[in-house]
Write an enzyme that holds these catalytic residues in place. Structure first.
Site, PDB file in Angstrom:
ATOM      1  N   GLU A  39      30.058   8.386 -14.413  1.00 49.33           N
ATOM      2  CA  GLU A  39      30.515   7.967 -13.027  1.00 49.33           C
ATOM      3  C   GLU A  39      29.413   7.590 -12.233  1.00 49.33           C
ATOM      4  OE1 GLU A  39      33.300   9.770  -9.454  1.00 49.33           O
ATOM      5  OE2 GLU A  39      32.385  10.907 -11.192  1.00 49.33           O
ATOM      6  N   LYS A  73      38.959   4.047  -8.421  1.00 47.93           N
ATOM      7  CA  LYS A  73      39.245   5.452  -8.751  1.00 47.93           C
ATOM      8  C   LYS A  73      40.611   5.901  -7.899  1.00 47.93           C
ATOM      9  CE  LYS A  73      37.071  10.135  -8.685  1.00 47.93           C
ATOM     10  NZ  LYS A  73      35.950  10.932  -8.176  1.00 47.93           N
ATOM     11  N   CYS A  99      36.566  10.856 -13.429  1.00 47.59           N
ATOM     12  CA  CYS A  99      36.371  12.193 -12.943  1.00 47.59           C
ATOM     13  C   CYS A  99      37.551  12.944 -12.556  1.00 47.59           C
ATOM     14  CB  CYS A  99      35.034  12.098 -11.962  1.00 47.59           C
ATOM     15  SG  CYS A  99      34.372  13.696 -11.730  1.00 47.59           S
TER      16      CYS A  99
END
Length: 259
Positions: free
Chosen positions: A44, A110, A144
């Site tokens: 990331e 995300k 994540c």
């Protein structure tokens, strides 16, 4: 359709807010990979570390990092994926790029911004999940904090590989280990998590634990490695299909839709 997907996992000690240094590091690592690699996975925010300094670091979609990813994809005739800080329409995004060998690409923003680090105050959350079809494989790449939300990753489309690119700190690495394995088991898919190592500019420590699990939750990498490394693994579509045929767990999943 490729029965094997040769995949490279690149765990690195990211240089804080230094895109040029990070691209240079990954260039060397990627050039050293085998010639038969199919997919290269980076962490990331692999050019900067997990920074909230988006106004200084953000690139436009067609910026230097996407150009670099295209160069690497062409060089290795492989797909390259990882997330980058992007600005678009006066907003900032933690955006994953999945770049194909021919230079075309798909993106995923995300969905679950990390409120504990106030990521939600800097970056706009994405909405839609991305499913990539590559060499006969269906791939779902996530980022994540998404790992903590199993409903978003729920395998309703028969994807074969679930990917998490991350900056996941060492103090919660036990959760990282457990959840990666759980996502593989519950979704009857391969699950790969690529994390970083070292310390960032905000004082957080990272100890890697990059790993890949098969659809039964078996680790097919060396677990708990905390130093930077590049590891190549072969994902086996035949093993996946035979296991799903023998153990029809996905057919028994609950019927509901995420809105």
């Amino acid at each position: 359709m490729a029965q094997k997907l040769n995949t490279a996992l690149l765990q690195a000690n990211l240089k804080w807010e230094d895109p040029q240094a990070n691209r240079s590091f990954f260039s060397k690592e990627i050039k050293a990979l085998s010639e038969d690699i199919d997919l290269i996975i980076l962490p990331e925010m692999f050019t900067t570390g997990f920074s909230m300094n988006a106004s200084k670091l953000a690139e436009k979609t067609d910026g230097l990092t996407l150009q670099w990813m295209r160069e690497m994809a062409k060089l290795k005739d492989a797909a390259v994926t990882g997330s980058v800080i992007i600005t678009e329409n006066d907003k900032f995004y933690n955006r994953l790029f999945f770049v194909f060998p021919d230079g075309s690409f798909k993106t995923y923003d995300k969905r679950h911004t990390f409120t504990l680090a106030k990521e939600d105050q800097t970056y706009s959350a994405g909405r839609d999940r991305l499913i990539v079809e590559f060499k006969g494989w269906k791939i779902c790449p996530l980022i994540c904090y998404d790992l903590r939300f199993p409903v978003f990753a729920r395998n309703t489309v028969e994807y074969d590989l679930l990917i998490y690119v991350a900056n996941w700190p060492s103090k919660r690495v036990a959760a990282w280990d457990a959840l990666l394995k759980a996502r593989a088991i519950e979704n009857m898919s391969y699950c790969i998590g690529v994390n970083r190592t070292g310390n960032d500019g905000d004082g957080y420590k990272y100890n890697g634990h990059t790993a890949a699990y098969d659809c039964l939750g078996e680790n097919i990498t060396e677990l708990d490695r905390e130093e930077p490394f590049a590891e190549e693994i072969a994902l086996d579509k035949k093993h996946l299909e035979e296991t799903r045929s023998d153990l029809k767990f996905l057919q028994d999943r609950d019927q509901f839709t995420l809105k």
